[in-house]
Enzyme design. Sequence first.
Site, PDB file in Angstrom:
ATOM      1  N   PRO A  45      40.129   7.171  71.252  1.00  0.00           N
ATOM      2  CA  PRO A  45      40.646   8.634  71.876  1.00  0.00           C
ATOM      3  C   PRO A  45      41.514   8.407  73.348  1.00  0.00           C
ATOM      4  CG  PRO A  45      38.458   8.797  71.015  1.00  0.00           C
ATOM      5  CD  PRO A  45      38.892   7.280  71.158  1.00  0.00           C
ATOM      6  N   CYS A  46      42.601   8.980  73.417  1.00  0.00           N
ATOM      7  CA  CYS A  46      43.152   8.808  74.739  1.00  0.00           C
ATOM      8  C   CYS A  46      42.952   9.796  75.876  1.00  0.00           C
ATOM      9  CB  CYS A  46      44.757   8.807  74.411  1.00  0.00           C
ATOM     10  SG  CYS A  46      45.287  10.585  73.951  1.00  0.00           S
TER      11      CYS A  46
END
Length: 594
Positions: free
Chosen positions: A554-555
């Site tokens: 996840p960013c």
Amino acid sequence: MDWVSDSDGGDEVDWESDGEGEEGQAPPIRDVPSSSEAGSSKKDSEGGASKSRSNSNLTAHFVAMGFSEKMVAKAIKGNGEGDSEAILELLLTYGAIDKSPSQEEGSPAGCSSPSDDDNWDEDDNSDLDDFEDKDFVEELAEKDKKLLTLVEMGFTTKEAASAIERCGQDAPVSELADSIYAAQTAETDSIYAASWSAQDEPFCRFTSFSRDNKRRKFMEDSNNKRRRYIDQKNRNKNVSHNDDDMIALPNPMIGFGLPTNSMMHVVNRRLPEAAIGPPYFYYENVALAPKGVWATISRFLYDIEPEFVDSKYFCAAARKRGYIHNLPIENRFPLLPMPPKTIHEAFPLTKKWWPSWDHRTQFNCLQTCIASAKLTERIRRALIESGDLPSPRVQQYVLNECRKWNLVWVGLNKVAPLEPDEIEYLLGFPRNHTRGISRTERYRSLGNSFQVDTVAYHLSVLKDMFPNGLTVLSLFSGIGGAEVALHRLGVHMKTVVSVEISEINRNVLRSWWEQTNQTGKLIEFVDVQQVNSDRLEQLISTFGGFDLVIGGSPCNNLAGSNRHSRDGLEGEQSALFYHYFRILDLVKCIMGKN
């Protein structure tokens, strides 16, 4: 979280993808409260309770990553609680030392198993514990400081002292470490020589080549991880802690070559030995991350140079991403037909209503949320009130909102956000790939996905390498961008082990798998934190190993447009990157052992 904003501004939107924001300094790592002084006041009591809770949270964080509680406590004691990255690095070093052949002959060389705490009892009198006396550390001379540094790197006190005596006190740490490696190699040679008795001599002549290879592999495996940490620490000292100097974003962002000019852009890439497979691996995340993030990601992924690519060279939308992989970079080929590169080529019906003063030819990065109906209505009214030719001020206002929200012209003075099926097209997914889930979830899932054409270009080298198909470990699978890319390349997926926490995304991937009549096997896991060595051993034993480990963690805490929790790899979601590394390292170790 409100995914459809009713606001004109973007500052109040908690984005979940990268955007085109400026790269900036991430907020400092949140400090864990230090130990409170003894006292009877209520304030001191509350401080002690806060410290206890923070310590417990920090311990639980690393335990969830697969390290033992005793080992975590030892690392926190040695580093303090304020630097989570230093604690993680020491934990990994502990694991490498604990499982090195010199200390545990029965374990495979180079394999680290942080969850094994048999050698980490509290009364363990290891070399590291010799240096936990703060008074002693404060009085260290230059020689002693180098001695301490070498011990922290995983060498024994005796090895460190002997190296300083051989090379001199003025020798840099890297030279001292090389001296220790040379001594270890010589010692290993003598051990192997002594192990062959006189009656084995005829057999020895026929097996010397194999024995030399094993000896060399023995030393390389046992020292590989430790050397990575040594090299990185020395580099950190030389750059004066300026992480930006370590990995700079290229301009233009074309990676190691594009389909249209790959012959003109020649790159000679040499992979670090520790990075060479099996398996092949491929990791993706936003390019515009906080300072130092890509240096850290590269360090953990075997010091491989990232490949930064903007998807505007593959489609009509920008998507700046960094990729770290050990795939070959020669003989790549693109998906055909190649997608259009401009807005009007992708959506020709918009050209009729496109005003001459809107000079956009490509979309900005595709996000997880869209503009509200209130915003598009305000734009329509502003244009009507301005007459046939809006004033420069109105034009600038409209253009800013159109770039920010990727609005398209669908009528006279009328703009609208892209529809989910239009975003699917831009990202390279088949039409209706996400149909069947809510509109909000479609935008969210697509905004966090791969750009299929870009990823497929990188993965295309696998087609000729695995003509009979490959076995894939897909971490953070999302809606199946990697699987779609391999399918469109014509690569048969014999088995895909997919790990994805979102039930909605798992349903999308499973539905696509069934609709495309995949003949391989799809196995699903929910959480990367539950993928441990036992499960991987079982999977590898069943399928004979993985050919490709792929995924993008996840960013959320890395995205340039995230104004609220851009905490880098210390963020709650983006810290899951370390699970990608943990699982990949376990796979490499288990496959190497087998």
